[in-house]
Design an enzyme around this catalytic site. Sequence first.
Site, PDB file in Angstrom:
ATOM      1  N   TYR A  65       0.843  -1.387  -0.033  1.00 25.94           N
ATOM      2  CA  TYR A  65      -0.076   0.075   0.138  1.00 25.94           C
ATOM      3  C   TYR A  65       0.999   1.423   0.134  1.00 25.94           C
ATOM      4  O   TYR A  65       1.641   1.457   1.020  1.00 25.94           O
ATOM      5  CB  TYR A  65      -0.931   0.124   1.334  1.00 25.94           C
ATOM      6  N   ASN A 167      -9.176 -12.614  -1.525  1.00 23.80           N
ATOM      7  CA  ASN A 167      -9.627 -12.871  -3.019  1.00 23.80           C
ATOM      8  C   ASN A 167      -9.245 -14.281  -3.605  1.00 23.80           C
ATOM      9  O   ASN A 167      -8.947 -14.719  -4.536  1.00 23.80           O
ATOM     10  CB  ASN A 167      -8.488 -11.960  -4.023  1.00 23.80           C
ATOM     11  N   TRP A 233     -14.080  -5.906   0.549  1.00 27.30           N
ATOM     12  CA  TRP A 233     -13.299  -4.509   0.230  1.00 27.30           C
ATOM     13  C   TRP A 233     -14.176  -4.022  -0.852  1.00 27.30           C
ATOM     14  O   TRP A 233     -14.974  -4.790  -1.463  1.00 27.30           O
ATOM     15  CB  TRP A 233     -12.059  -4.807  -0.079  1.00 27.30           C
ATOM     16  N   LEU A 236     -17.894   0.574   0.047  1.00 26.50           N
ATOM     17  CA  LEU A 236     -18.877   1.715  -0.286  1.00 26.50           C
ATOM     18  C   LEU A 236     -19.006   1.846  -1.679  1.00 26.50           C
ATOM     19  O   LEU A 236     -19.373   3.115  -1.907  1.00 26.50           O
ATOM     20  CB  LEU A 236     -18.205   2.756   0.471  1.00 26.50           C
ATOM     21  N   GLY A 239     -17.633   5.213  -4.040  1.00 26.78           N
ATOM     22  CA  GLY A 239     -18.563   6.290  -4.043  1.00 26.78           C
ATOM     23  C   GLY A 239     -19.512   6.612  -5.219  1.00 26.78           C
ATOM     24  O   GLY A 239     -19.963   7.645  -5.217  1.00 26.78           O
ATOM     25  N   ARG A 240     -19.603   5.566  -5.720  1.00 27.80           N
ATOM     26  CA  ARG A 240     -20.604   5.720  -7.167  1.00 27.80           C
ATOM     27  C   ARG A 240     -21.967   6.131  -6.543  1.00 27.80           C
ATOM     28  O   ARG A 240     -22.566   6.546  -7.483  1.00 27.80           O
ATOM     29  CB  ARG A 240     -20.356   4.485  -8.012  1.00 27.80           C
ATOM     30  N   SER A 291     -11.978   4.636   3.059  1.00 32.42           N
ATOM     31  CA  SER A 291     -12.053   6.080   2.794  1.00 32.42           C
ATOM     32  C   SER A 291     -11.017   6.841   3.581  1.00 32.42           C
ATOM     33  O   SER A 291     -10.483   6.129   4.664  1.00 32.42           O
ATOM     34  CB  SER A 291     -13.379   6.828   3.046  1.00 32.42           C
TER      35      SER A 291
END
Length: 326
Positions: A65, A167, A233, A236, A239-240, A291
Amino acid sequence: MTKQQFVLPITHCLPQASRLVMGCMGLGGGWNNAPLSAADEKQAFAIIDTALQSGINLFDHADIYTFNKAETVFGRYLKQFPAQRDQMLLQSKCGIKLAQPNQVGQYDCSKDYIIEAVNGSLSRLGTDYLDLLLLHRPDPLLQADEVAAAFDVLQQQGKVRHFGVSNMGWAQLQLLQRSLTQPLRVNQLEMSLAAHHWLDESVLIGMPAGAEKHFGYGTVEYCQLHNIQLQSWGSLAQGRYSAQAAKQTPTEQAVSQLVAQLAASYQVSSEAILLAWLMRHPAAIQPVIGSTNIQRIRACAAAPQLQLTREHWYQLYVTARGAALP
């Protein structure tokens, strides 16, 4: 609001784990080689404090990250506030090698690489142990006995307390678990109101339309059967469904309007509605919040106390599908 009744599978090993997870992918500035700035540090410290104040004590990292900077800046926080380590749980992921000038991007779940990656994470985070270690992606060259050997070493050395994956489908979980002495505790997958193939596959089983949906049929049920915590994961939906979304399809506009209506009805934020939709599923999904917006993190805090009605859950699902159920 009615509080969620589902018991998190992860509480069998980490009883203090919060219902939500704070994702740390955005800490440390950009995905580049620029050094950490004072602004990066200030932002990261504020995010960590906000998460803890909001009742979120599980922090999700990965060695890659922001090119290692996410773990580094988190380590600076722990160095300045060492007592906070006892108030939080840390999980990190390994197994991805980012592309280099003379090397393609690839996955690596070999014994030596896992151990090396964990040592690097511990050094950057400034802690002696991880509460959870997840393999980040399925490595086609993964040898289960090598992973098992790495996990044994890390557990014996006290560097990792529990293990999981990210995953992976049910067959990969089963193959890996056969060689492990430790139970796999977590499987982190992309799951949201926008990424709903995990539901479509079960709804459309045996139907031609189901062939178009790819998620890994049976993975959700396998995790339920074996007490493997599903973490989502992208919870949210990037944000769409936010009112501030720059460009939306007609379906996304319809979902956004419905989410806003339900938020007003339940007297919570839109973020809480999106998370509560995931958490309403009997698999007891544990959403990861990625976020870096302080207000948005705070807005998520009401989700664990909210239980959507069956009608509202289905309204959201059917609207997001953009088509009626069969």
